[in-house]
Design a protein around this motif. Structure first.
Motif, mmCIF file in Angstrom:
data_model
loop_
_atom_site.group_PDB
_atom_site.id
_atom_site.type_symbol
_atom_site.label_atom_id
_atom_site.label_comp_id
_atom_site.label_asym_id
_atom_site.label_seq_id
_atom_site.Cartn_x
_atom_site.Cartn_y
_atom_site.Cartn_z
ATOM 1 N N UNK A 44 0.840 -1.195 0.000
ATOM 2 C CA UNK A 44 0.000 0.000 0.000
ATOM 3 C C UNK A 44 0.877 1.248 0.000
ATOM 4 N N UNK A 45 0.422 2.236 -0.742
ATOM 5 C CA UNK A 45 1.071 3.546 -0.739
ATOM 6 C C UNK A 45 -0.021 4.587 -0.552
ATOM 7 N N UNK A 46 0.265 5.682 0.128
ATOM 8 C CA UNK A 46 -0.745 6.731 0.205
ATOM 9 C C UNK A 46 -0.918 7.372 -1.166
ATOM 10 N N UNK A 47 -2.071 7.989 -1.388
ATOM 11 C CA UNK A 47 -2.215 8.834 -2.578
ATOM 12 C C UNK A 47 -1.330 10.061 -2.336
ATOM 13 N N UNK A 48 -0.423 10.368 -3.257
ATOM 14 C CA UNK A 48 0.480 11.519 -3.022
ATOM 15 C C UNK A 48 -0.328 12.792 -2.791
#
Lengths: 324, 324
Positions: B105-109
């Motif tokens: 998972x990555x945050x939405x920039x």
């Protein structure tokens, strides 16, 4: 001074102890009075015209020597006249004197005779730089080394075992494999009887392969790799061009590096020599790694030494002693 | 839930928006309600039967998606219901819901719309892991990237420029090369007109090559390498088996790695995602790297999206939006 001179460029055995100019030393160099040198396969290739010295380097043979510092240039980094040293060379070791950049000097390991330590710089720097600095061999990994009974092989077995790796070797006779076993090798493969890639597959593959065969073993080495494995090619005794199955390499996320020491620049060699001294020299001094000297000969017998190494009957290294 | 279902395994375009079981989440996973997914060439290969999902992974297509966390499993590492996320997937993105390991998972920039951020995980993790983590691209180096106008290429140009590298690209038209130039590429090579290896040679060679062609470019890529250069092969659009000139590779002390993201284990993916977030996400947030979205389509049009990507006429990525 005297040095080994190739009197006929078309005859790799026309090697005589003749006259040559004593080398001049430059900034950051020392002059070493050579007491011994050691033979590498690269010397034979050079005498055959296949392995020219880097630009600016003497065409006298010899990639390693040991002796006593006779003279120091500017910026000699603390080295002094009278120091006993081992030297990694770009050439010129088969002579009474050699000019050596200080980054390529190593002390004689404590407790070692200079005439045995001489066989260490080339093999230690080659094996350490490739299996650790290039391929990242670590505890628990499996190393496959071809020609386990040779100079490179006998050293690689001992170094890899001391790092906590499992070691697989190939060799062409039961006697040579027995020698590898005595040095600590775990998986012994007679290449005349068994396919090394099948044996490695049974053992989960090799994380690192140190190869001297090149093309002949390329596809089989890729087969022998473990996931994320790294094949390091440092010789091409089995040819230059081979078919690479990229799909197979990709299925293992594998890497292939083809590399060598000789043409690296001084800074790069100094970096490798320094790391090798830090990691390997203590292992020489505490007896973890022993020298494997097959024969000691007079430097006047260089041609005979080449013939012997070429015969394939050598276990370990050949040392050439320079008399007074 | 609804998902893209391949109704005929022999027809890669038989892709319908049909019924599939909603995925169960396990330990260390979250359930994401998908709002958008992005198309990768690997999806097309999978639909053709050439790129099976790793064991245990859904056979629904889709290697990246973005959406909102609907449910969290145990050990979800601080992620919460309602968080907007981008996801690197092993499969399953072309659906209303996807189960995602928290390490992927990555945050939405910050400042980015979710429907644009969705096109980033696969390309950012692929390019960063290969050109930096595998090949060690650094300031002052030269990167050669084939297919400079594609999803991988447009991202690689921007990332490499931000790292201080010189960037050479190949592409098949003046328009595509102009797009590469606008993104910062320094050396523009129309592969229909010039031999890229000759152009690179004039510029001192490539320290890193990111290749999607495989066999067809193998020998030429080795020719294009600088000393100590590293060829990273992540695609085989030009075939699987090619002749490797080991002598040439050795003369450059070159390395070749063939690799991919999809079959890496969770820990390895988490390591790559984490490094990519640390280095690349700030570059997205400050505008150094921009998205390159060629088209946004409804997910029901996945077959059309594949056809478009396959045409070779795409600059950047294609996004598929999931309606309510």
């Amino acid at each position: 001074m005297k040095a080994i001179i190739q009197t006929n460029p078309d005859d790799p055995r026309a090697l005589e102890w003749g006259d040559a100019p004593t080398p001049e030393i430059g900034d950051g160099e020392v002059l070493v009075k050579v007491r011994a040198a050691a033979v590498n396969r690269a010397d034979i290739l050079q005498a055959r015209g296949h392995y020219p010295p880097p630009k600016g380097v003497t065409d006298i043979l010899g990639l390693e020597c040991a002796g006593v510092i006779e003279k120091v240039g500017d910026n000699a980094g603390g080295w002094q006249v009278g120091d006993e040293v081992c030297c990694l060379l770009s050439g010129g070791g088969f002579a009474e004197y050699a000019a050596v950049p200080v980054g390529q000097l190593l002390p004689v390991p404590k407790g070692w005779e200079l005439e045995r330590a001489v066989a260490m710089p080339e093999v230690a720097c080659t094996v350490y730089s490739n299996i650790v600095m290039v391929a990242g061999l670590k505890e628990g990994d499996t190393l496959l080394v071809h020609g386990g009974a040779g100079g490179i092989g006998t050293f690689a077995i001992q170094l890899a075992k001391s790092l906590g790796a499992t070691v697989a070797v190939t060799a062409g006779s039961a006697e040579k494999l027995e020698r590898c076993r005595e040095l600590g090798a775990d998986i012994l493969i007679n290449y005349r009887e068994d396919a090394f890639e099948d044996v490695l597959k049974e053992h989960g593959g090799a994380n690192v392969i140190l190869d001297i065969m090149g093309a002949k073993y390329l596809d089989r080495n890729v087969k022998a790799l473990a996931m994320d494995g790294h094949l390091v090619i440092i010789g091409m005794q089995g040819g230059v061009k081979g078919e690479l199955n990229i799909g197979r390499l990709l299925s293992k996320r594998g890497s292939i590096t083809a590399t060598g020491l000789r043409y690296r620049d001084k800074a790069d060699k100094a970096r490798i020599v320094s790391a090798t001294e830090d990691i390997v020299w203590p292992l020489l001094e505490n007896g973890t790694i022993t020298d494997q000297i097959h024969a000691t000969m007079d430097i006047r017998d260089t041609a005979k030494a080449h013939e012997l190494l070429d015969s394939g009957e050598v276990t370990g290294k050949i040392v050439l002693v320079v008399g007074d």
